[in-house]
Design an enzyme around this catalytic site. Structure first.
Site, PDB file in Angstrom:
ATOM      1  N   ASP A 292       0.868  -1.170   0.000  1.00 29.62           N
ATOM      2  CA  ASP A 292       0.000   0.000   0.000  1.00 29.62           C
ATOM      3  C   ASP A 292       0.911   1.228   0.000  1.00 29.62           C
ATOM      4  OD1 ASP A 292      -2.155   1.628  -0.146  1.00 29.62           O
ATOM      5  OD2 ASP A 292      -3.226   0.798   1.556  1.00 29.62           O
TER       6      ASP A 292
HETATM    7  C1  BGC Z   1      -4.988   3.239  -0.084  1.00 25.85           C
HETATM    8  C2  BGC Z   1      -5.119   2.242  -1.202  1.00 25.85           C
HETATM    9  C3  BGC Z   1      -4.979   2.936  -2.521  1.00 25.85           C
HETATM   10  C4  BGC Z   1      -3.643   3.647  -2.555  1.00 25.85           C
HETATM   11  C5  BGC Z   1      -3.354   4.340  -3.864  1.00 25.85           C
HETATM   12  C6  BGC Z   1      -3.746   4.101  -0.216  1.00 25.85           C
HETATM   13  O1  BGC Z   1      -3.739   5.146   0.687  1.00 25.85           O
HETATM   14  O2  BGC Z   1      -4.986   2.562   1.156  1.00 25.85           O
HETATM   15  O3  BGC Z   1      -6.340   1.566  -1.096  1.00 25.85           O
HETATM   16  O4  BGC Z   1      -5.101   2.013  -3.558  1.00 25.85           O
HETATM   17  O5  BGC Z   1      -3.606   4.610  -1.525  1.00 25.85           O
HETATM   18  O6  BGC Z   1      -4.094   5.475  -4.025  1.00 25.85           O
END
Ligand code: BGC
Length: 759
Positions: A292
């Site tokens: 993530d």
């Molecule tokens: C989120 C993800 C997301 C990623 C990219 C993160 O903060 O937890 O679910 O895909 O950002 O935007």
């Protein structure tokens, strides 16, 4: 130079084989594996690590950005030291970025472009929690297919969706992004979404790679606070949290994303048991795991790694393949391998996985395949909107309809639409809106006006307007907490109208990442406004625009009709009008319990009995002393404008074993006056287990449409597979014993029978 030539030969051979640029023949797996080996053998360590690096474009920062400036990023792209970018939006922009690689780097390995396409790209569908309320898997697959098409038209070939985190806590802001509290339903929806995004073949022109996220346990953040610590025992992990991910892996999801949280002291990003032992080991899944956003360096804050270098070492060992904008792999992985701290084989395995997805997407055949401006020309956004309207209507849940206030009768000639969200065109678009434009939804006022004849007066009053938010990030409007100046007008309007549609709930960004709340009652002055309006006109239909379950006990007692309209997306107002005016007979069912009080959270239907069960609702020691223990509206609940009568559960036998299944049948009759659709739900209870089992668990459902007076018999096969769980032996198996079977229209009101299983 020699290597470059070799690579050209491989590419040439590829083109001559089934891989020609315009070939529609899917590449065989063996073929791809041979090619991956060849490419890998030509890569330097730096280039390999580059494949594991993902940069952010310039959009939608959801976390701390990389420390590298954009000039350095550009140079790294030119040198082939980047494998992927996210948030690069438009075919022109992805082509430009791809050109940096293709025209400058030695290996010319195309980038893969990711984006959070969560509930549509431009045409916005209901937020996932809302769409799940349709229980219509075909519809959910279709909206994913449309989102994929619209993404390809803008250069995107990889979505970070579906989110299949089972979540049972309405306080958690991200509950809107998933499919609610049930494991089985979440699994089914996840698979439908993956099919929609990926189609039968990732190499298709209009399909994109999907991501099963967040692996794992993110939905169990303690106290519903985002990113919070997760305490998850083995039983809950295997029986509740992991099954949707296993289903996604089996459905061939191209990528996984790990999660920000720790479980039992181990951050998921650094969790070898989850990523290597279970996902890549037991489940033999071959795709790649993206971290993530920044979750590799965040292990420093978790207190699990002392610096980026150690974080990289832990993450790659644990099976995190790609570093999303964390800057950890790019700054330390080469060194870690060179000094012998990290085994090159681990890096090779990660690169292999990334290349595999790129080959499958057809990027080696044509790196610009997804940067094709022609795609957009062939898209009918108008058609997509029509689908969005139908799916939005299917997602609406009718909670209460006293005095048959709904559907609104043709005799009603004046409707007051009241509330801060009455004419709001933004809240229905919700959070994680990709490129859905701000203020682009059809509002409730607009929807009703579009639907009624000229002889019906539709007037609106906000009562309390939306105010500027002090939430910081994104600075949207929020439900007003202080401004009562519009109350007088709203009350006057209600007095002079035959009926009132109150539109209350959550503003556009009230739910979502980092949007957890300790209170889930109607925000700001909405409750007060509702009570004031009720004093002058009690013919009220309450329409909720919401991304999470709300605490609506007062409304439930005092307001005759309540409709949960979630954040339904682009066509919201039209779909709501379709339901309010009876053009669509509501068929949605809650995918998550609505509590009586927030203090009941986390709340879910498939609890355990404990040693002191009590099914009545009187206060006992194992309940609360101040509130009933069950939901105000339970999982699976939702009314229709017609009524359904359930017969008894008939079983074709009383015993099942490994060879012999049985069937459960139940007859449902439409006893009302209009055609309607019912979600018939099947639950099972394993009465005694080597681990204690929930009081019931959803194991199947079917959508049945019935004309007035019509009956249909629904059949559910009961198989051994449905009885399996992660037992005390630490394997999935079915245990001998007695089972209860329940069938009905929600998780509370059920007909039952029983059977026995013997291995
Ligand atoms: C989120 C993800 C997301 C990623 C990219 C993160 O903060 O937890 O679910 O895909 O950002 O935007």
């Amino acid at each position: 130079m020699r290597k470059q030539n070799l690579y050209s030969i491989i590419l040439l051979l590829s083109c001559l084989s089934a891989f020609s640029q315009n070939s529609k023949i899917p590449s065989s797996v063996e073929n791809i594996e041979v090619k991956i080996d060849s490419v890998l053998s030509l890569m330097t360590l730096e280039e390999k690590v580059g494949q594991l690096v993902q940069y952010n474009g310039s959009w939608d920062l959801t976390g701390p950005a990389s420390e590298l400036g954009s000039k350095q990023k550009e140079d790294n792209l030119k040198n082939g030291l980047v494998g992927s970018m996210l948030n690069v939006l438009s075919v022109e922009a992805t082509r430009e970025a791809q050109k940096l690689i293709m025209e400058n780097s030695r290996m010319k390995i195309p980038l893969i472009f990711g984006y959070d396409v969560i509930h549509g790209y431009k045409t916005i569908f209901p937020v996932p929690l809302g769409e799940t309320a349709s229980w219509d898997l075909d519809a959910m697959e279709l909206s994913a297919r449309i989102a994929a098409r619209e993404s390809v038209a803008e250069g995107i070939n990889w979505t970070f969706s579906p989110m299949i985190d089972v979540s049972r806590d309405a306080r958690w802001g991200r509950i809107m992004e998933g499919s609610g509290e049930d494991t089985y339903l979440t699994s089914q929806v996840g698979v439908a979404k993956i099919k929609g995004y990926q189609g039968d073949d990732l190499a298709g022109d209009l399909t994109i790679a999907a991501t099963a996220k967040h692996f794992a346990g993110y939905g169990f953040a303690e106290a519903g606070r985002d990113y919070n610590t997760v305490h998850l025992g083995e039983n809950e992990l295997h029986n509740t949290v992991l099954p949707p991910f296993k289903a996604a892996a089996e459905a061939g999801v191209a990528t996984f994303m790990n999660s920000f949280n720790e479980i039992d002291g181990i951050p998921s990003t650094g969790n070898k048991y989850l990523q290597r032992d279970i996902l890549k080991g037991d489940w033999d899944w071959k795709g790649f795991m993206v971290s993530d956003w920044g979750s590799i360096p965040e292990m420093i804050y978790h207190g699990f790694a002392k610096d980026k270098k150690q974080a990289s070492q832990i993450a790659i060992n644990a099976g995190s393949d790609m570093d999303m904008e964390g800057g950890a792999y790019e700054s330390s992985l080469v060194e870690l391998v060179n000094e012998g701290t990290v085994d090159l084989a681990l890096v090779d395995d990660a690169v292999r996985r990334v290349l595999r997805v790129k080959f499958k997407l057809g990027l080696f055949d044509d790196p610009y395949k997804y940067s094709n401006p022609e795609v957009k020309k062939n898209i009918s956004y108008e058609d997509h909107r029509k689908v969005a309207r139908t799916i939005a209507a299917k997602s609406i849940v009718l909670l209460k309809n006293e005095k048959e206030l709904l559907p609104i009768k043709p005799t009603v000639k004046s409707i007051a639409v009241i509330g801060p969200l009455a004419n709001d065109k933004d809240a229905p678009i919700g959070n994680w809106r990709a490129q859905g434009e701000a203020n682009s939804a059809v509002s409730v006022v607009e929807g009703i006006k579009n639907a009624v004849g000229k002889d019906v007066k539709v007037k609106y009053s906000l009562g309390t307007a939306l105010g500027t938010s002090d939430r910081g990030f994104l600075l949207p409007l929020e439900i007003n907490k202080t401004d009562r100046s519009g109350f007088k007008d709203a009350i006057e309007l209600a007095k002079n109208s035959e009926m009132v549609v109150m539109v209350l709930g959550e503003d556009a960004f009230q739910a979502g990442e980092g949007r957890s709340q300790a209170k889930i009652s109607l925000a700001g002055l909405q409750q007060e406004l509702l009570e004031e309006i009720k004093k002058v006109n009690s013919n009220i239909v309450l329409v909720l625009i919401n991304g999470r379950p709300l605490e609506i006990s007062w409304a439930s007692e005092n307001i005759p009709a309540i409709v949960v309209a979630w954040q339904l997306g682009t066509e919201s107002g039209n779909a709501i009008a379709d339901v309010l005016l009876g053009k669509y007979n509501p068929s949605g069912k809650l995918p998550v319990s609505f509590p009586r009080l927030v203090g009941q959270e986390p709340l879910y239907y498939n609890q355990k009995n404990t040693g002191r069960p009590s099914n009545d609702q009187h206060v006992t020691y194992s309940h609360y002393t101040d509130v009933k223990k069950d939901a105000l509206y339970p999982f699976g609940y939702g009314l229709s404008y017609t009524q359904f009568e359930y017969g008894e559960v008939q079983l074709s036998g009383s015993e099942i074993n490994s060879e012999k299944n049985i069937e459960a049948q139940i007859t449902i009759k439409n006893t009302g006056k209009v055609k309607g659709k019912e979600v018939v739900q099947l639950y099972l209870q394993d009465i005694i287990g080597s681990r204690t089992r929930p009081v019931k668990e959803l194991k199947g459902f079917q959508l049945v449409e019935l004309e007035p007076g019509e009956s249909k018999t629904v059949t559910f096969p009961i198989t051994k597979k449905m009885l399996e769980f992660y037992t005390a032996n630490r394997v999935w198996e079915a245990e001998d014993g007695d089972f209860n079977i329940f069938v009905g229209g929600n998780s509370r009101d059920l007909k039952s029978s029983e059977f026995t299983f013997k291995n």
